[in-house]
Write a protein that holds these residues in place. Structure first.
Motif, PDB file in Angstrom:
ATOM      1  N   GLN A   1       9.066  36.619 -20.284  1.00  0.00           N
ATOM      2  CA  GLN A   1      10.327  36.169 -19.694  1.00  0.00           C
ATOM      3  C   GLN A   1      10.719  34.789 -20.217  1.00  0.00           C
ATOM      4  O   GLN A   1      11.882  34.549 -20.581  1.00  0.00           O
ATOM      5  CB  GLN A   1      10.197  36.133 -18.173  1.00  0.00           C
ATOM      6  CG  GLN A   1      10.101  37.484 -17.519  1.00  0.00           C
ATOM      7  CD  GLN A   1       9.745  37.381 -16.043  1.00  0.00           C
ATOM      8  OE1 GLN A   1       8.874  36.609 -15.663  1.00  0.00           O
ATOM      9  NE2 GLN A   1      10.421  38.145 -15.218  1.00  0.00           N
ATOM     10  N   SER A   2       9.765  33.874 -20.247  1.00  0.00           N
ATOM     11  CA  SER A   2      10.083  32.513 -20.674  1.00  0.00           C
ATOM     12  C   SER A   2      10.364  32.444 -22.166  1.00  0.00           C
ATOM     13  O   SER A   2      11.221  31.666 -22.610  1.00  0.00           O
ATOM     14  CB  SER A   2       8.942  31.560 -20.289  1.00  0.00           C
ATOM     15  OG  SER A   2       7.705  32.016 -20.776  1.00  0.00           O
ATOM     16  N   ALA A   3       9.681  33.256 -22.953  1.00  0.00           N
ATOM     17  CA  ALA A   3       9.983  33.309 -24.393  1.00  0.00           C
ATOM     18  C   ALA A   3      11.384  33.861 -24.621  1.00  0.00           C
ATOM     19  O   ALA A   3      12.121  33.386 -25.497  1.00  0.00           O
ATOM     20  CB  ALA A   3       8.944  34.166 -25.113  1.00  0.00           C
ATOM     21  N   THR A   4      11.750  34.864 -23.834  1.00  0.00           N
ATOM     22  CA  THR A   4      13.098  35.433 -23.944  1.00  0.00           C
ATOM     23  C   THR A   4      14.158  34.392 -23.600  1.00  0.00           C
ATOM     24  O   THR A   4      15.158  34.227 -24.314  1.00  0.00           O
ATOM     25  CB  THR A   4      13.238  36.648 -23.019  1.00  0.00           C
ATOM     26  OG1 THR A   4      12.272  37.640 -23.365  1.00  0.00           O
ATOM     27  CG2 THR A   4      14.629  37.252 -23.121  1.00  0.00           C
ATOM     28  N   LEU A   5      13.947  33.662 -22.509  1.00  0.00           N
ATOM     29  CA  LEU A   5      14.908  32.635 -22.107  1.00  0.00           C
ATOM     30  C   LEU A   5      14.949  31.502 -23.119  1.00  0.00           C
ATOM     31  O   LEU A   5      16.024  30.955 -23.422  1.00  0.00           O
ATOM     32  CB  LEU A   5      14.548  32.105 -20.720  1.00  0.00           C
ATOM     33  CG  LEU A   5      15.473  31.048 -20.106  1.00  0.00           C
ATOM     34  CD1 LEU A   5      16.934  31.449 -20.197  1.00  0.00           C
ATOM     35  CD2 LEU A   5      15.067  30.781 -18.666  1.00  0.00           C
ATOM     36  N   ASP A   6      13.803  31.143 -23.682  1.00  0.00           N
ATOM     37  CA  ASP A   6      13.767  30.121 -24.727  1.00  0.00           C
ATOM     38  C   ASP A   6      14.631  30.541 -25.911  1.00  0.00           C
ATOM     39  O   ASP A   6      15.414  29.749 -26.444  1.00  0.00           O
ATOM     40  CB  ASP A   6      12.319  29.905 -25.165  1.00  0.00           C
ATOM     41  CG  ASP A   6      12.175  28.828 -26.227  1.00  0.00           C
ATOM     42  OD1 ASP A   6      12.680  27.701 -26.016  1.00  0.00           O
ATOM     43  OD2 ASP A   6      11.570  29.098 -27.276  1.00  0.00           O
ATOM     44  N   ARG A   7      14.519  31.791 -26.294  1.00  0.00           N
ATOM     45  CA  ARG A   7      15.278  32.281 -27.453  1.00  0.00           C
ATOM     46  C   ARG A   7      16.764  32.416 -27.132  1.00  0.00           C
ATOM     47  O   ARG A   7      17.623  31.979 -27.912  1.00  0.00           O
ATOM     48  CB  ARG A   7      14.690  33.622 -27.902  1.00  0.00           C
ATOM     49  CG  ARG A   7      15.320  34.193 -29.163  1.00  0.00           C
ATOM     50  CD  ARG A   7      14.506  35.337 -29.727  1.00  0.00           C
ATOM     51  NE  ARG A   7      13.265  34.861 -30.312  1.00  0.00           N
ATOM     52  CZ  ARG A   7      13.153  34.345 -31.543  1.00  0.00           C
ATOM     53  NH1 ARG A   7      14.219  34.241 -32.319  1.00  0.00           N
ATOM     54  NH2 ARG A   7      11.991  33.939 -31.995  1.00  0.00           N
ATOM     55  N   LEU A   8      17.085  33.004 -25.987  1.00  0.00           N
ATOM     56  CA  LEU A   8      18.494  33.223 -25.646  1.00  0.00           C
ATOM     57  C   LEU A   8      19.240  31.920 -25.372  1.00  0.00           C
ATOM     58  O   LEU A   8      20.461  31.856 -25.523  1.00  0.00           O
ATOM     59  CB  LEU A   8      18.597  34.146 -24.435  1.00  0.00           C
ATOM     60  CG  LEU A   8      18.152  35.597 -24.648  1.00  0.00           C
ATOM     61  CD1 LEU A   8      18.256  36.380 -23.350  1.00  0.00           C
ATOM     62  CD2 LEU A   8      18.971  36.261 -25.739  1.00  0.00           C
ATOM     63  N   SER A   9      18.508  30.877 -24.955  1.00  0.00           N
ATOM     64  CA  SER A   9      19.157  29.592 -24.678  1.00  0.00           C
ATOM     65  C   SER A   9      19.198  28.690 -25.905  1.00  0.00           C
ATOM     66  O   SER A   9      19.669  27.553 -25.812  1.00  0.00           O
ATOM     67  CB  SER A   9      18.418  28.869 -23.543  1.00  0.00           C
ATOM     68  OG  SER A   9      17.106  28.495 -23.955  1.00  0.00           O
ATOM     69  N   GLY A  10      18.709  29.178 -27.029  1.00  0.00           N
ATOM     70  CA  GLY A  10      18.693  28.346 -28.231  1.00  0.00           C
ATOM     71  C   GLY A  10      17.669  27.230 -28.164  1.00  0.00           C
ATOM     72  O   GLY A  10      17.880  26.151 -28.720  1.00  0.00           O
ATOM     73  N   GLY A  11      16.542  27.478 -27.480  1.00  0.00           N
ATOM     74  CA  GLY A  11      15.481  26.476 -27.394  1.00  0.00           C
ATOM     75  C   GLY A  11      15.717  25.417 -26.346  1.00  0.00           C
ATOM     76  O   GLY A  11      15.092  24.355 -26.386  1.00  0.00           O
ATOM     77  N   ARG A  12      16.567  25.702 -25.340  1.00  0.00           N
ATOM     78  CA  ARG A  12      16.892  24.694 -24.323  1.00  0.00           C
ATOM     79  C   ARG A  12      16.009  24.777 -23.081  1.00  0.00           C
ATOM     80  O   ARG A  12      16.159  23.965 -22.168  1.00  0.00           O
ATOM     81  CB  ARG A  12      18.359  24.846 -23.896  1.00  0.00           C
ATOM     82  CG  ARG A  12      19.353  24.450 -24.962  1.00  0.00           C
ATOM     83  CD  ARG A  12      20.772  24.485 -24.416  1.00  0.00           C
ATOM     84  NE  ARG A  12      21.313  25.820 -24.306  1.00  0.00           N
ATOM     85  CZ  ARG A  12      22.135  26.236 -23.338  1.00  0.00           C
ATOM     86  NH1 ARG A  12      22.472  25.407 -22.362  1.00  0.00           N
ATOM     87  NH2 ARG A  12      22.598  27.459 -23.326  1.00  0.00           N
ATOM     88  N   PHE A  13      15.081  25.734 -23.025  1.00  0.00           N
ATOM     89  CA  PHE A  13      14.335  25.982 -21.799  1.00  0.00           C
ATOM     90  C   PHE A  13      13.030  25.192 -21.737  1.00  0.00           C
ATOM     91  O   PHE A  13      12.298  25.087 -22.724  1.00  0.00           O
ATOM     92  CB  PHE A  13      14.019  27.476 -21.680  1.00  0.00           C
ATOM     93  CG  PHE A  13      13.177  27.830 -20.486  1.00  0.00           C
ATOM     94  CD1 PHE A  13      13.611  27.523 -19.206  1.00  0.00           C
ATOM     95  CD2 PHE A  13      11.956  28.451 -20.636  1.00  0.00           C
ATOM     96  CE1 PHE A  13      12.844  27.847 -18.096  1.00  0.00           C
ATOM     97  CE2 PHE A  13      11.173  28.778 -19.536  1.00  0.00           C
ATOM     98  CZ  PHE A  13      11.617  28.479 -18.264  1.00  0.00           C
ATOM     99  N   THR A  14      12.745  24.637 -20.559  1.00  0.00           N
ATOM    100  CA  THR A  14      11.464  23.983 -20.261  1.00  0.00           C
ATOM    101  C   THR A  14      10.859  24.655 -19.037  1.00  0.00           C
ATOM    102  O   THR A  14      11.536  24.829 -18.020  1.00  0.00           O
ATOM    103  CB  THR A  14      11.660  22.483 -19.981  1.00  0.00           C
ATOM    104  OG1 THR A  14      12.069  21.832 -21.186  1.00  0.00           O
ATOM    105  CG2 THR A  14      10.360  21.846 -19.489  1.00  0.00           C
ATOM    106  N   LEU A  15       9.590  25.022 -19.143  1.00  0.00           N
ATOM    107  CA  LEU A  15       8.892  25.683 -18.048  1.00  0.00           C
ATOM    108  C   LEU A  15       8.155  24.637 -17.217  1.00  0.00           C
ATOM    109  O   LEU A  15       7.117  24.125 -17.620  1.00  0.00           O
ATOM    110  CB  LEU A  15       7.907  26.718 -18.598  1.00  0.00           C
ATOM    111  CG  LEU A  15       7.075  27.476 -17.562  1.00  0.00           C
ATOM    112  CD1 LEU A  15       7.966  28.333 -16.669  1.00  0.00           C
ATOM    113  CD2 LEU A  15       6.028  28.349 -18.253  1.00  0.00           C
ATOM    114  N   GLY A  16       8.722  24.293 -16.063  1.00  0.00           N
ATOM    115  CA  GLY A  16       8.049  23.404 -15.127  1.00  0.00           C
ATOM    116  C   GLY A  16       7.315  24.235 -14.096  1.00  0.00           C
ATOM    117  O   GLY A  16       7.888  25.158 -13.510  1.00  0.00           O
ATOM    118  N   VAL A  17       6.034  23.955 -13.886  1.00  0.00           N
ATOM    119  CA  VAL A  17       5.211  24.796 -13.017  1.00  0.00           C
ATOM    120  C   VAL A  17       4.479  23.961 -11.978  1.00  0.00           C
ATOM    121  O   VAL A  17       4.194  22.780 -12.171  1.00  0.00           O
ATOM    122  CB  VAL A  17       4.185  25.611 -13.829  1.00  0.00           C
ATOM    123  CG1 VAL A  17       4.880  26.549 -14.801  1.00  0.00           C
ATOM    124  CG2 VAL A  17       3.210  24.699 -14.574  1.00  0.00           C
TER     125      VAL A  17
END
Length: 283
Positions: free
Chosen positions: A87-103
């Motif tokens: 899921q996070s890899a998909t969001l990273d790709r679809l957002s153009g590398g704008r995603f940060t996973l805070g846990v």
């Protein structure tokens, strides 16, 4: 210092308070904020309700083009690590590398019970999960997720928590430590513990960014509910007191600050506009 905001009010009680979230996200991007944050609670709690953060930020990614997207925070032990990696890899790709996973590891035992996940041992499992997620992002091991992240090492990871176990987790797996409601003294104490734990883990703590979420009630606004701790700039904040507080946090080592506004949904646009006008660089 980078400044981000939440695209909906803090701890909404009514689902209608969440309906304008995409428009608010677009306005935050237009105003020049660096990132948007999205928390996660599966159930209605005493603090209200929230969207699923990965679904919310996917929608925000499609509605924006520049602003970064951060889960602050995703309750890691509630998630299957293989599904989360995908899921996070998909969001990273679809957002153009704008995603940060805070846990984080979570605090509400009721949510764990509802999902059928043990509350005890969640910190140990979080360590194991982050190791698996990192491995899958890098394409190591026998299992390959269907969609690799845009960045070879995967999205940046911010690790929340105040205790030594959380700080070790940040040093082992994170690009940043992510705190909540910190003050300069607390931040200095975190840096001191990281210096000690860095020797144990073999990680130079100077390579770990320090980030945090804070509460802000702008001048002329009234909190819509109880505010934990002292808001940024004090209970009767002014532009000067808020800028001074941010300056002190920056001097203590904070590189990124995420603003939660505990105001009504109707007051949130004015709160965002005030923060952009008074706190963001001009020119």
């Amino acid at each position: 210092m980078e400044l981000g905001v939440a695209p909906h009010r803090l701890w909404p009680r009514d689902v209608g308070d969440l309906d304008a979230v995409l428009g608010t996200a677009q306005e935050a991007e237009r105003l020049g904020f660096d990132h948007l944050i999205a928390g996660s609670h599966v159930l209605r709690t005493e603090t209200g309700l929230s969207h699923d953060p990965l679904v919310l930020l996917s929608a925000v990614a499609g509605a924006t083009s520049r602003i970064r997207l951060v889960t602050s925070v995703l309750i890691l032990p509630l998630h299957n690590p293989v599904l989360l990696a995908h899921q996070s890899a998909t969001l990273d790709r679809l957002s153009g590398g704008r995603f940060t996973l805070g846990v984080g590891t979570g605090w509400d035992a009721g949510e764990f019970e509802a999902v059928g996940v043990p509350f005890a041992g969640r910190g140990r499992r979080a360590d194991e999960q982050l190791a698996v997620v990192r491995e899958l992002w890098r394409g190591e091991g026998d299992v390959r997720i269907a969609v690799p992240p845009l960045r070879p090492s995967g999205p940046a990871v911010w690790v929340g928590g105040q205790g030594d176990a959380a700080l070790r987790r940040a040093l082992r797996f994170g690009e940043a430590w992510h705190g909540a409601g910190v003050d300069p003294a607390g931040l200095t104490a975190v840096r001191a513990r990281l210096a000690v734990l860095g020797e144990e883990t073999g990680r130079d703590p100077g390579t770990l960014a320090l980030t945090a979420g804070v509460f802000l009630v702008p001048p002329g606004h009234t909190p819509a509910g109880p505010v934990p701790g002292t808001p940024l700039g004090g209970a009767a904040a002014s532009a000067e007191s808020v800028r001074h507080a941010l300056g002190e946090l920056a001097e203590a080592g904070l590189s990124s600050c995420s603003l939660w506004f505990p105001v009504t949904a109707g007051a949130l646009p004015d709160a965002l506009a005030w923060a952009a006008r008074e706190l963001l660089p001009r020119g």
